[in-house]
Design an enzyme around this catalytic site. Structure first.
Site, PDB file in Angstrom:
ATOM      1  N   LYS A  62     -10.716  -3.501  -3.833  1.00  0.00           N
ATOM      2  CA  LYS A  62     -11.601  -2.388  -4.209  1.00  0.00           C
ATOM      3  C   LYS A  62     -10.807  -1.224  -4.765  1.00  0.00           C
ATOM      4  O   LYS A  62     -11.341  -0.384  -5.459  1.00  0.00           O
ATOM      5  CB  LYS A  62     -12.503  -1.962  -3.054  1.00  0.00           C
ATOM      6  CG  LYS A  62     -11.814  -1.698  -1.750  1.00  0.00           C
ATOM      7  CD  LYS A  62     -12.779  -1.875  -0.566  1.00  0.00           C
ATOM      8  CE  LYS A  62     -12.008  -2.386   0.631  1.00  0.00           C
ATOM      9  NZ  LYS A  62     -12.734  -3.327   1.451  1.00  0.00           N
ATOM     10  N   LYS A  90      -4.508  -9.861  -6.360  1.00  0.00           N
ATOM     11  CA  LYS A  90      -5.765 -10.198  -5.688  1.00  0.00           C
ATOM     12  C   LYS A  90      -6.848  -9.173  -6.028  1.00  0.00           C
ATOM     13  O   LYS A  90      -6.539  -8.013  -6.321  1.00  0.00           O
ATOM     14  CB  LYS A  90      -5.556 -10.306  -4.179  1.00  0.00           C
ATOM     15  CG  LYS A  90      -5.294  -9.006  -3.520  1.00  0.00           C
ATOM     16  CD  LYS A  90      -5.361  -9.074  -2.015  1.00  0.00           C
ATOM     17  CE  LYS A  90      -5.112  -7.652  -1.548  1.00  0.00           C
ATOM     18  NZ  LYS A  90      -5.282  -7.235  -0.293  1.00  0.00           N
ATOM     19  N   LYS A 109       0.821  -1.215   0.000  1.00  0.00           N
ATOM     20  CA  LYS A 109       0.000   0.000   0.000  1.00  0.00           C
ATOM     21  C   LYS A 109       0.853   1.263   0.000  1.00  0.00           C
ATOM     22  O   LYS A 109       0.535   2.222  -0.696  1.00  0.00           O
ATOM     23  CB  LYS A 109      -0.941   0.011   1.218  1.00  0.00           C
ATOM     24  CG  LYS A 109      -2.067  -1.002   1.071  1.00  0.00           C
ATOM     25  CD  LYS A 109      -3.225  -0.723   2.014  1.00  0.00           C
ATOM     26  CE  LYS A 109      -4.348  -1.706   1.691  1.00  0.00           C
ATOM     27  NZ  LYS A 109      -5.472  -1.640   2.585  1.00  0.00           N
TER      28      LYS A 109
HETATM   29  P1  TYM Z   1     -10.601  -5.777   4.595  1.00  0.00           P
HETATM   30  O1  TYM Z   1     -11.715  -4.857   4.925  1.00  0.00           O
HETATM   31  O2  TYM Z   1      -9.597  -5.337   3.573  1.00  0.00           O
HETATM   32  O3  TYM Z   1     -11.159  -7.162   4.116  1.00  0.00           O
HETATM   33  C1  TYM Z   1     -12.129  -7.865   4.860  1.00  0.00           C
HETATM   34  C2  TYM Z   1     -11.880  -9.361   4.701  1.00  0.00           C
HETATM   35  O4  TYM Z   1     -11.923  -9.710   3.321  1.00  0.00           O
HETATM   36  C3  TYM Z   1     -10.764 -10.479   3.003  1.00  0.00           C
HETATM   37  N1  TYM Z   1     -10.385 -10.231   1.596  1.00  0.00           N
HETATM   38  C4  TYM Z   1     -10.265 -11.180   0.660  1.00  0.00           C
HETATM   39  N2  TYM Z   1     -10.470 -12.508   0.715  1.00  0.00           N
HETATM   40  C5  TYM Z   1     -10.275 -13.215  -0.428  1.00  0.00           C
HETATM   41  N3  TYM Z   1      -9.897 -12.664  -1.593  1.00  0.00           N
HETATM   42  C6  TYM Z   1      -9.684 -11.321  -1.709  1.00  0.00           C
HETATM   43  N4  TYM Z   1      -9.331 -10.798  -2.878  1.00  0.00           N
HETATM   44  C7  TYM Z   1      -9.867 -10.520  -0.528  1.00  0.00           C
HETATM   45  N5  TYM Z   1      -9.748  -9.194  -0.273  1.00  0.00           N
HETATM   46  C8  TYM Z   1     -10.068  -9.035   1.034  1.00  0.00           C
HETATM   47  C9  TYM Z   1      -9.707 -10.000   3.970  1.00  0.00           C
HETATM   48  O5  TYM Z   1      -8.684 -10.963   4.114  1.00  0.00           O
HETATM   49  C10 TYM Z   1     -10.510  -9.781   5.224  1.00  0.00           C
HETATM   50  O6  TYM Z   1     -10.642 -10.982   5.969  1.00  0.00           O
HETATM   51  N6  TYM Z   1      -7.324  -5.279   8.320  1.00  0.00           N
HETATM   52  C11 TYM Z   1      -8.576  -5.898   7.944  1.00  0.00           C
HETATM   53  C12 TYM Z   1      -9.720  -5.536   8.867  1.00  0.00           C
HETATM   54  C13 TYM Z   1      -9.431  -5.743  10.310  1.00  0.00           C
HETATM   55  C14 TYM Z   1      -9.429  -7.011  10.969  1.00  0.00           C
HETATM   56  C15 TYM Z   1      -9.114  -6.717  12.333  1.00  0.00           C
HETATM   57  C16 TYM Z   1      -9.673  -8.328  10.559  1.00  0.00           C
HETATM   58  C17 TYM Z   1      -9.121  -4.774  11.234  1.00  0.00           C
HETATM   59  N7  TYM Z   1      -8.938  -5.368  12.443  1.00  0.00           N
HETATM   60  C18 TYM Z   1      -9.019  -7.720  13.283  1.00  0.00           C
HETATM   61  C19 TYM Z   1      -9.564  -9.344  11.520  1.00  0.00           C
HETATM   62  C20 TYM Z   1      -9.251  -9.040  12.857  1.00  0.00           C
HETATM   63  C21 TYM Z   1      -8.922  -5.456   6.545  1.00  0.00           C
HETATM   64  O7  TYM Z   1      -8.497  -4.423   6.094  1.00  0.00           O
HETATM   65  O8  TYM Z   1      -9.840  -6.238   5.944  1.00  0.00           O
END
Ligand code: TYM
Length: 327
Positions: A197, A194, A111
């Site tokens: 968004k 991957k 990022k």
């Molecule tokens: P975020 O909001 O980017 O994504 C949410 C969840 O979606 C999964 N994900 C994917 N899975 C499969 N293929 C993809 N292309 C893909 N893109 C996203 C992510 O792995 C995630 O599980 N940092 C985290 C949010 C967070 C969090 C936490 C998660 C903050 N604190 C504590 C677990 C525990 C995030 O940005 O997810």
């Protein structure tokens, strides 16, 4: 009883990677223990969203959680910034993690390399520490995430273990749990990256809010590999990704889908894949529209969940402050 915790960012714009990799599996996880699903809105600040947009996105995201089937009677649904203990524990944990460890986080490297100097904010760097606080405050045993978040959960394990070694039993050491299908859904236009968004090419992702005709168009235009018929093979990453999406939406395994379509032409497969995805997303969208209109219901879910979460988190934080000598 196991404690399960995960979060999805407050962008309000989820794609099928978020759905298959995380939110859909959460619906099963909530039946297997004490579950917490939350909106990490403090994490989302690192892109400096417009205030009104962020406010709306928090509601959108909660509405999507309910639409996919997270049930507030089974799971605690809450908003991170309503629970002050997250920011406080994050500050404490920053003393037990090194810059070397944060420098190794691939999501940070990825990022920050895409942003100009002004966009390389400190919160992007310390993001995994706040994530560790999110997880450790609730003594989560299991953190169901997509593959891109696994490294952050592993860092959380290291921080928890380090503090346990210094002070004795501080934290439960959590395990990441990746789904069998959908842990890494790839871009439809560039299957080596991957689905995301923030992908500059919006044809690469399918958003949960996309209209049926847009979904169909994106699937029909998805890149395919050489050859003309369906076959599961390492040198066909684009087809493997489409098979994975089909498997995720049909609850079949990838080999089962590959078998079903063995030797079938790409065009026919894509038509059937588009029908499957459209049918399921349309249903989610209908539910979402109804839930999103009901602001009172969303406020109640957020308020109740956040109060419950705050009670648990504060108690944990108080215990840690005692252990490390702050109180
Ligand atoms: P975020 O909001 O980017 O994504 C949410 C969840 O979606 C999964 N994900 C994917 N899975 C499969 N293929 C993809 N292309 C893909 N893109 C996203 C992510 O792995 C995630 O599980 N940092 C985290 C949010 C967070 C969090 C936490 C998660 C903050 N604190 C504590 C677990 C525990 C995030 O940005 O997810």
């Amino acid at each position: 009883m196991k404690t399960i915790l995960s979060g999805v960012q407050a962008t309000g714009k989820m794609h099928i990677g978020n759905y298959l990799g995380a939110m859909k599996p959460w619906v099963d996880w909530q039946n297997q223990g004490r579950a917490f699903f939350f909106i990490p809105d403090l994490h989302t600040l690192n892109v400096r969203p417009d205030a009104e947009t962020l406010r709306g996105n928090i509601y959108d995201t909660v509405a999507w959680l309910l639409a996919v089937g997270i049930d507030p009677r089974k799971s605690t649904i809450f908003v991170q910034s309503r629970v002050p203990a997250h920011a406080e524990l994050c500050w404490i944990l920053q003393n037990y993690v090194t810059m070397g460890e944060l420098n190794r986080m691939t999501q940070y490297k990825d990022k920050s390399s895409k942003r100009g100097a002004d966009g390389q904010v400190v919160a992007l760097y310390t993001y995994p520490v706040l994530m560790a606080a999110d997880i450790l405050l609730y003594s989560a045993d299991i953190v169901p995430v997509g593959e891109d978040q696994k490294q952050h959960v592993e860092l959380t394990r290291d921080i928890a273990t380090r503090m346990n070694n210094i002070y004795g039993d501080c934290f439960v050491v959590p395990e990441p749990a990746l789904p069998q299908v959908g842990a890494r859904v790839m871009s439809l236009t560039t299957p080596t990256i991957k689905m995301s968004k923030s992908d500059a090419n919006q044809n690469g992702n399918i958003m949960l809010a996309d209209e049926p005709k847009v979904i169909t168009k994106k699937i029909k235009r998805a890149v395919t590999d050489s050859g003309s018929t369906i076959e599961l093979s390492d040198d066909k990453p684009a087809i493997a990704n489409l098979l994975q999406v089909y498997a995720g939406f049909s609850d079949m395994s990838v080999p089962e889908v590959a078998n079903k379509y063995a030797g079938v032409g790409y065009g026919t497969f894509k038509t059937e894949l588009a029908e499957l995805v459209v049918e399921q997303i349309s249903q989610l969208q209908m539910d979402y529209e109804v839930i999103r209109q009901d602001k009172k219901r969303l406020d109640d879910v957020i308020e109740e969940g956040s109060q419950r979460a705050a009670g648990i988190a504060q108690k944990k934080l108080n215990g840690i402050k005692q252990k490390i000598g702050l109180t």
